[in-house]
Design a protein around this motif. Structure first.
Motif, PDB file in Angstrom:
ATOM      1  N   TYR A  96       0.816  -1.217   0.000  1.00 36.43           N
ATOM      2  CA  TYR A  96       0.000   0.000   0.000  1.00 36.43           C
ATOM      3  C   TYR A  96       0.852   1.271   0.000  1.00 36.43           C
ATOM      4  CZ  TYR A  96      -4.408  -2.445   0.466  1.00 36.43           C
ATOM      5  OH  TYR A  96      -5.507  -3.208   0.218  1.00 36.43           O
ATOM      6  N   GLY A  97       2.023   1.214   0.596  1.00 34.97           N
ATOM      7  CA  GLY A  97       2.885   2.398   0.629  1.00 34.97           C
ATOM      8  C   GLY A  97       4.166   2.189  -0.148  1.00 34.97           C
ATOM      9  N   LEU A  98       4.119   1.324  -1.130  1.00 33.20           N
ATOM     10  CA  LEU A  98       5.306   0.986  -1.938  1.00 33.20           C
ATOM     11  C   LEU A  98       6.461   0.504  -1.061  1.00 33.20           C
ATOM     12  CD1 LEU A  98       5.346   4.006  -4.443  1.00 33.20           C
ATOM     13  CD2 LEU A  98       4.025   1.885  -4.568  1.00 33.20           C
ATOM     14  N   ARG A 100       7.278   1.640   1.923  1.00 33.76           N
ATOM     15  CA  ARG A 100       7.918   2.667   2.758  1.00 33.76           C
ATOM     16  C   ARG A 100       7.226   2.854   4.093  1.00 33.76           C
ATOM     17  NH1 ARG A 100       8.676   6.406  -1.504  1.00 33.76           N
ATOM     18  NH2 ARG A 100       6.525   6.935  -1.211  1.00 33.76           N
ATOM     19  N   GLY A 101       6.052   2.237   4.256  1.00 34.22           N
ATOM     20  CA  GLY A 101       5.323   2.389   5.510  1.00 34.22           C
ATOM     21  C   GLY A 101       5.532   1.192   6.426  1.00 34.22           C
ATOM     22  N   HIS A 105       2.088   1.264   9.286  1.00 31.24           N
ATOM     23  CA  HIS A 105       1.697   2.437   8.484  1.00 31.24           C
ATOM     24  C   HIS A 105       1.040   1.977   7.185  1.00 31.24           C
ATOM     25  CE1 HIS A 105       4.222   4.407  11.389  1.00 31.24           C
ATOM     26  NE2 HIS A 105       5.201   3.601  11.053  1.00 31.24           N
ATOM     27  N   SER A 315      13.417   5.255  -5.963  1.00 26.07           N
ATOM     28  CA  SER A 315      12.092   5.649  -5.470  1.00 26.07           C
ATOM     29  C   SER A 315      12.147   6.353  -4.119  1.00 26.07           C
ATOM     30  CB  SER A 315      11.189   4.415  -5.343  1.00 26.07           C
ATOM     31  OG  SER A 315      11.618   3.588  -4.272  1.00 26.07           O
ATOM     32  N   LEU A 316      13.357   6.524  -3.572  1.00 34.48           N
ATOM     33  CA  LEU A 316      13.513   7.037  -2.199  1.00 34.48           C
ATOM     34  C   LEU A 316      12.707   8.305  -1.926  1.00 34.48           C
ATOM     35  CD1 LEU A 316      15.015   6.813   0.565  1.00 34.48           C
ATOM     36  CD2 LEU A 316      16.793   8.263  -0.435  1.00 34.48           C
ATOM     37  N   ASP A 318      10.218   9.584  -3.807  1.00 35.79           N
ATOM     38  CA  ASP A 318       8.888   9.642  -4.434  1.00 35.79           C
ATOM     39  C   ASP A 318       7.824   9.940  -3.381  1.00 35.79           C
ATOM     40  OD1 ASP A 318      10.115   8.939  -6.751  1.00 35.79           O
ATOM     41  OD2 ASP A 318       9.278   6.908  -6.879  1.00 35.79           O
TER      42      ASP A 318
ATOM     43  N   TYR B 105       3.788  10.328   1.979  1.00 40.21           N
ATOM     44  CA  TYR B 105       4.899   9.398   1.721  1.00 40.21           C
ATOM     45  C   TYR B 105       4.509   7.958   2.061  1.00 40.21           C
ATOM     46  CZ  TYR B 105       9.812   7.892   1.556  1.00 40.21           C
ATOM     47  OH  TYR B 105      11.000   7.259   1.236  1.00 40.21           O
ATOM     48  N   MET B 106       3.906   7.785   3.251  1.00 39.18           N
ATOM     49  CA  MET B 106       3.576   6.432   3.707  1.00 39.18           C
ATOM     50  C   MET B 106       2.466   5.801   2.873  1.00 39.18           C
ATOM     51  SD  MET B 106       3.788   6.569   7.889  1.00 39.18           S
ATOM     52  CE  MET B 106       2.291   7.511   8.101  1.00 39.18           C
ATOM     53  N   SER B 107       1.590   6.647   2.302  1.00 38.08           N
ATOM     54  CA  SER B 107       0.485   6.097   1.517  1.00 38.08           C
ATOM     55  C   SER B 107       0.778   6.173   0.027  1.00 38.08           C
ATOM     56  CB  SER B 107      -0.813   6.847   1.835  1.00 38.08           C
ATOM     57  OG  SER B 107      -0.763   8.179   1.375  1.00 38.08           O
ATOM     58  N   ALA B 108       2.013   6.502  -0.314  1.00 39.61           N
ATOM     59  CA  ALA B 108       2.427   6.610  -1.724  1.00 39.61           C
ATOM     60  C   ALA B 108       1.462   7.505  -2.507  1.00 39.61           C
ATOM     61  CB  ALA B 108       2.532   5.231  -2.362  1.00 39.61           C
ATOM     62  N   GLY B 109       1.069   8.603  -1.876  1.00 40.38           N
ATOM     63  CA  GLY B 109       0.197   9.560  -2.547  1.00 40.38           C
ATOM     64  C   GLY B 109      -1.279   9.203  -2.479  1.00 40.38           C
TER      65      GLY B 109
END
Lengths: 322, 328
Positions: A96-98, A100-101, A105, A315-316, A318, B105-109
């Motif tokens: 869901y957050g690529l 990163r979460g 998160h 992607s850091l 993005d 950021y956490m939700s990729a937009g």
């Protein structure tokens, strides 16, 4: 279904399926974590399934939720795609957050999930603010904040309850009292009662057996109806138990064995299963078969997610700004 | 286009009213902003025009005000939260830092937080250590937040309009000392893009790179030093995040000398950050070390004799410029 309605087979089985899916998912995360496949810390929902499923089954698709650090169950009960959920927990780009979460998160606009949250109590203002949107825009949806007993000692929760009660915001507060804030018993760090914390604001409180999905569902339906009628917030205090430690891998030396055994006997899945069988709405063999099918499906989900790529270095930055 | 003389405070008020008329999802949330019109009368008339559902008076609960505004912003409103004094943003810091800054950021937009947090900062009027600080560097430190700090009425209006329309959380710092300062504001639509500095006065010998109310000090110093044959260029930073590095570096490469001026604290602050940028990227153009002038590292004192000592002064700034020119 309210307290007086008759339990039907379809509805009972949908609750059963929802809880078994969460349990299977969490036990798969547990084994992946033990095998070193899950980056960082992850907090499992096994044992508390009746709360997420009981509340979510009382909601409409456009109702918003916020969750907490032990949040996979709320995501699944709200309709999250298990593959994308697992991918995020494993830090993959399909998450869901690529990636990163991570586990704490998980945000998904499609299921109106404003996020699992790494700050204890962090979801409460977000849900209360969402309810402010609903009221301001005269929308028919409401917001639900799931949080633990630990959040009941965070000041911001009371600031929010005050405004929600004052402005009659359409928000449902769901406190999952699993009796431990990390490694500390709630009784050791809490004066007064959990219910009393909302009662002082004039917020109606229902204290319910959080291991009984039908009881949770009925209480949630009552609270949801009040919120939709413009009567403002409610609090459900759900008495429950986490079958695992604070995080996957926690040895739980701080828990009393006899007490844990007592709670294990109250497993919400087994409890509902027995009731379905007793009411001749299902037979034990078909429930067992359903459970095996779901476990196999989740195993396939995990394998699919594991095979997905991790984020590329490029992607850091993005999605830092729009 | 015709221009009017408008105070900084009223320029922001115009921006709020115009954006609220144009977009029904814009709401104001804060303490005493309703019928009272704000403690500085900075929301005067908005309650009467837009009503209690869009000019929302809150209890004194800064932490929840900010947190709820984030949840509201994620679900369809464009809240402008007012934190009465900049000192009180500390109460909302968890919400800003751990929630607002990270949602996109956490939700990729998937979710955005179109939120403006406006707050009044700075020294003046003997309000003491808890009502006088300039803590803009705190929020500028956190990736995911945008930070703007207008120095004049026109930019205050234009940046507030840009901030309300922005899809990200924007912290809008207003210097209390600027509130009643008038400046020209054009009639009609006026939007200033976030992330663009402005060269407010051109010069040849020294660049003063200044933030917020310190731009006024820089302009006065430039005027004074023109009489000493020192030609000072003034760069108004306007946006701390994103920082317009190009405009700052271009100016310093032209003048070869730089003084960075800010009313926030010197230690680990805005002046150090901009000085480092210049040192790293314009070192070969420099004829003198980059200098800084900022608030001394003490709590802002109350007394009439002590309080003025923590505000960077024209005399101090002029002395730094002369030092840069080797004419001290």
């Amino acid at each position: 279904m309210t307290t007086n309605e008759k339990l039907t087979g379809d509805f009972g089985l949908s609750l059963y399926r929802g809880m078994v899916t969460i349990r299977a998912f969490e036990e798969r995360v547990r084994s992946l974590s033990a095998a070193g496949q899950v980056p960082g810390l992850t907090h499992l929902y096994s044992g508390q399934e009746a709360v997420a499923v009981g509340v979510s089954s009382a909601l409409q698709p456009d109702d918003a939720i916020t969750s907490h650090h032990r949040g996979h169950g709320h995501c699944l009960a709200s309709g999250a795609d298990p593959v994308r959920l697992m991918a995020e927990i494993l830090g993959r780009t399909a998450g869901y957050g690529l990636g990163r979460g991570g586990s704490m998160h998980i945000l998904d606009p499609a299921t109106r999930n404003l996020g699992t949250n790494g700050i204890v109590g962090g979801g409460v203002p977000l849900a209360t603010g969402a309810a402010l949107t609903a009221k301001t825009l005269h929308a028919s949806w409401l917001a639900v904040a799931f949080f633990g007993d630990g959040a009941m000692n965070q000041g911001i929760v009371f600031e929010c309850m005050n405004m929600a009660a004052l402005w009659k915001l359409p928000v449902l507060y769901v406190c999952e009292n699993n009796h431990y804030g990390e490694f500390t018993r709630i009784d050791d760090v809490t004066a007064g009662t959990l219910a009393g914390r909302a009662a002082v604001f004039g917020i109606p409180v229902a204290e319910i057996d959080g291991m009984d999905v039908l009881a949770v569902h009925a209480a949630a339906q009552d609270a949801v109806a009040r919120a939709r009628e413009g009567q403002g917030p409610s609090l459900l205090v759900c008495d429950t138990w986490r079958f695992s430690g604070h995080h996957a891998g926690d040895k739980q030396s701080y828990k009393d064995d006899a007490e844990a055994k007592n709670w294990a006997a109250k497993c919400p899945i087994e409890t509902l299963g027995r009731r379905l069988v007793a009411n001749k709405l299902a037979d034990a063999d078909s429930l067992s078969a359903l459970r095996k099918t779901i476990e196999a499906d989740i195993a396939a989900v995990a394998e699919q997610a594991r095979a997905m790529p991790e984020p590329a270095s490029a992607s850091l930055e993005d999605h830092l700004h729009g | 286009m015709a221009e009017r003389q408008v105070t900084f405070k009223d320029a922001v008020l115009e921006a709020l009213a115009e954006e609220m008329r144009a977009d029904p999802s814009v709401v104001l949330i804060g303490e005493d902003i309703g019928a009272a019109g704000g403690v500085f009368l900075q929301t005067k008339g908005l309650f009467e025009e837009f009503g209690a559902s869009r000019v929302i008076d809150t209890p004194i609960s800064e932490s929840a005000i900010v947190g709820m505004a984030i949840g509201a912003a994620m679900t369809g409103l464009r809240p402008v939260v007012e934190i009465m004094f900049g000192d009180f943003i500390t109460l909302g810091m968890d919400q800003l830092v751990n929630q607002a800054a990270k949602v996109r950021y956490m939700s990729a937009g998937g979710f955005t937080v179109p939120l403006v947090l406006r707050t009044a900062i700075g020294v003046g009027g003997n309000l003491g250590p808890q009502h006088s600080q300039s803590l803009h560097a705190w929020v500028a430190h956190v990736p995911g937040l945008k930070v703007v700090m207008p120095s004049n009425a026109a930019d205050a209006k234009g940046l507030m309009k840009a901030a309300i329309r922005d899809g990200d959380p924007v912290v809008f710092f207003e210097s209390r000392s600027s509130y009643n300062t008038k400046g020209p504001v054009s009639d009609g639509e006026h939007v200033v893009p976030i992330g663009k500095a402005a060269v407010t006065r051109e010069g040849r010998n020294v660049s003063i790179v200044a933030v917020g109310a310190m731009v006024g000090v820089a302009l006065q110093v430039a005027e004074r030093l023109a009489g000493e044959d020192i030609s000072v260029e003034v760069v108004d930073v306007r946006s701390l995040v994103p920082l317009d590095e190009g405009t700052i570096l271009k100016s310093v490469k032209k003048t070869s000398r730089a003084l960075v001026l800010d009313a926030g604290y010197a230690q680990f602050g805005v002046t150090g950050e901009i000085a480092a940028l210049i040192a790293e990227q314009a070192f070969d153009w420099l004829d003198a070390p980059v200098m800084r002038l900022a608030a001394p590292n003490v709590p802002i004192p109350f007394s009439r004799t002590l309080e003025p000592l923590v505000i960077p002064s024209r005399d101090q700034a002029a002395a730094k410029v002369r030092e840069l020119m080797g004419t001290r």
